[in-house]
Enzyme design. Structure first.
Site: not given
Ligand code: AMP
Length: 294
Positions: A40, A153
């Site tokens: 994030h 994602d």
């Molecule tokens: P989330 O809080 O899991 O919904 O993720 C929020 C954003 O962070 C989304 O655009 C995810 O694709 C991105 N994200 C989550 N984990 C990762 C990671 N390990 N590497 C890159 N982006 C990430």
């Protein structure tokens, strides 16, 4: 700009946005569900570099969770998140209540199309409609110039890019590389669910995806006709042998259309390949992918 400000209502958020728009500032938005990790924070850092004002939205969106999924247990910790986000010098965290985003009689949704049918969409009915709906709302509330999404994602990212094109949101979507732990495991808020044994088995997932991509690249280079089904099955067995409980899916597709590639002739027609998987380890469902050119 100093300390991060937490905004809880749509009204006060819009008022801030309007002020910056009048000043001609570039606004960046990083949509998240919180429980921040370095993945994030890297999205936020990229936003910080490109924008004058950085908004992070932190909202565990109930309408993208299925009835048997982990909405109630999804990890939440605002204090931890504020500390982490300050490492990237974020300006605002938009942190609404569910009733602020979905008041009584809320009834309008954005429906994702073809791109949402396979992969995670096949095992999570309605998930991407929930994602498109909340992201549309966030785009309308913060009207960012740039919005940042992780390739972790990847299907979500491609669906959002298509939504922005189809519905004429005047927003540029920035793709961000996957951030990994030093042993290769893709960072995820859900990694906190893993027991120590599960955590040590988990990196096999990425190792197998990578090995499969190398096998494909090698076969294309040598003109060898690799049986893709067999190659995928071997990698699934390898992942299960490492301690994973169940394969949800492991698939090869064209990275632009997300159309499944099932044989070598189809493979050779694609410029960029997407290998994606979702695997259960214990009770936790992990996703990972690799995108590469051939
Ligand atoms: P989330 O809080 O899991 O919904 O993720 C929020 C954003 O962070 C989304 O655009 C995810 O694709 C991105 N994200 C989550 N984990 C990762 C990671 N390990 N590497 C890159 N982006 C990430």
């Amino acid at each position: 700009m100093g300390e991060i400000r937490v905004l809880k209502t749509i009204g006060e958020t819009r008022a801030q946005v309007l002020k910056y728009k009048k000043e001609g500032k570039i606004i960046g938005l990083v949509p998240t569900m919180g429980y921040f990790h370095e993945g994030h924070i890297n999205l936020m850092r990229k936003a910080r570099k490109e924008c004058d004002v950085v908004f992070v939205s932190l909202f565990v969106n109930p309408i993208q969770f299925g009835p048997k999924e982990d909405l109630a247990s999804y990890p939440r910790d605002l204090e931890h998140d504020i500390k982490m986000a300050s490492k990237a010098d974020v300006d605002y965290i938009f942190f609404p209540e569910v009733s602020e985003m979905y008041p009584e009689r809320f009834q309008t949704k954005v429906t994702a199309g073809e791109l949402s049918k396979d992969f995670c969409g096949a095992s999570r009915a309605g998930h991407f409609d929930g994602v498109c709906t909340v992201v549309s709302k966030l785009f309308n509330i913060m009207t960012p110039d740039f919005a940042y999404f992780g390739m972790k994602d990847y299907q979500q990212l491609v669906i959002i890019e298509k939504m922005v094109e189809d519905l004429n949101f005047g927003i540029k979507i920035r793709r961000c590389e996957i951030t990994r732990e030093s042993d290769g495991l893709a960072m995820s808020s859900r990694n906190t669910y893993l027991t120590p044994d599960e955590r040590s088995a988990a990196p096999q997932f990425q190792k197998s995806l990578k090995a499969l991509s190398c096998e494909i690249i090698e076969a294309v280079k040598c003109g060898k006709n690799l049986n893709l089904n067999e190659a995928v099955n071997r990698r699934c067995d390898e992942i299960l042998a490492a301690g994973f409980k169940k394969v949800d899916y492991l698939k090869i597709a064209d990275a632009q259309t997300l159309n499944t590639i099932s044989n070598f002739d189809q493979l050779k027609k694609s410029r960029e390949i997407f290998i994606a998987g979702a695997m259960f380890i214990g009770k936790t469902r992990l996703i990972d992918n690799i995108v590469f050119e051939i």
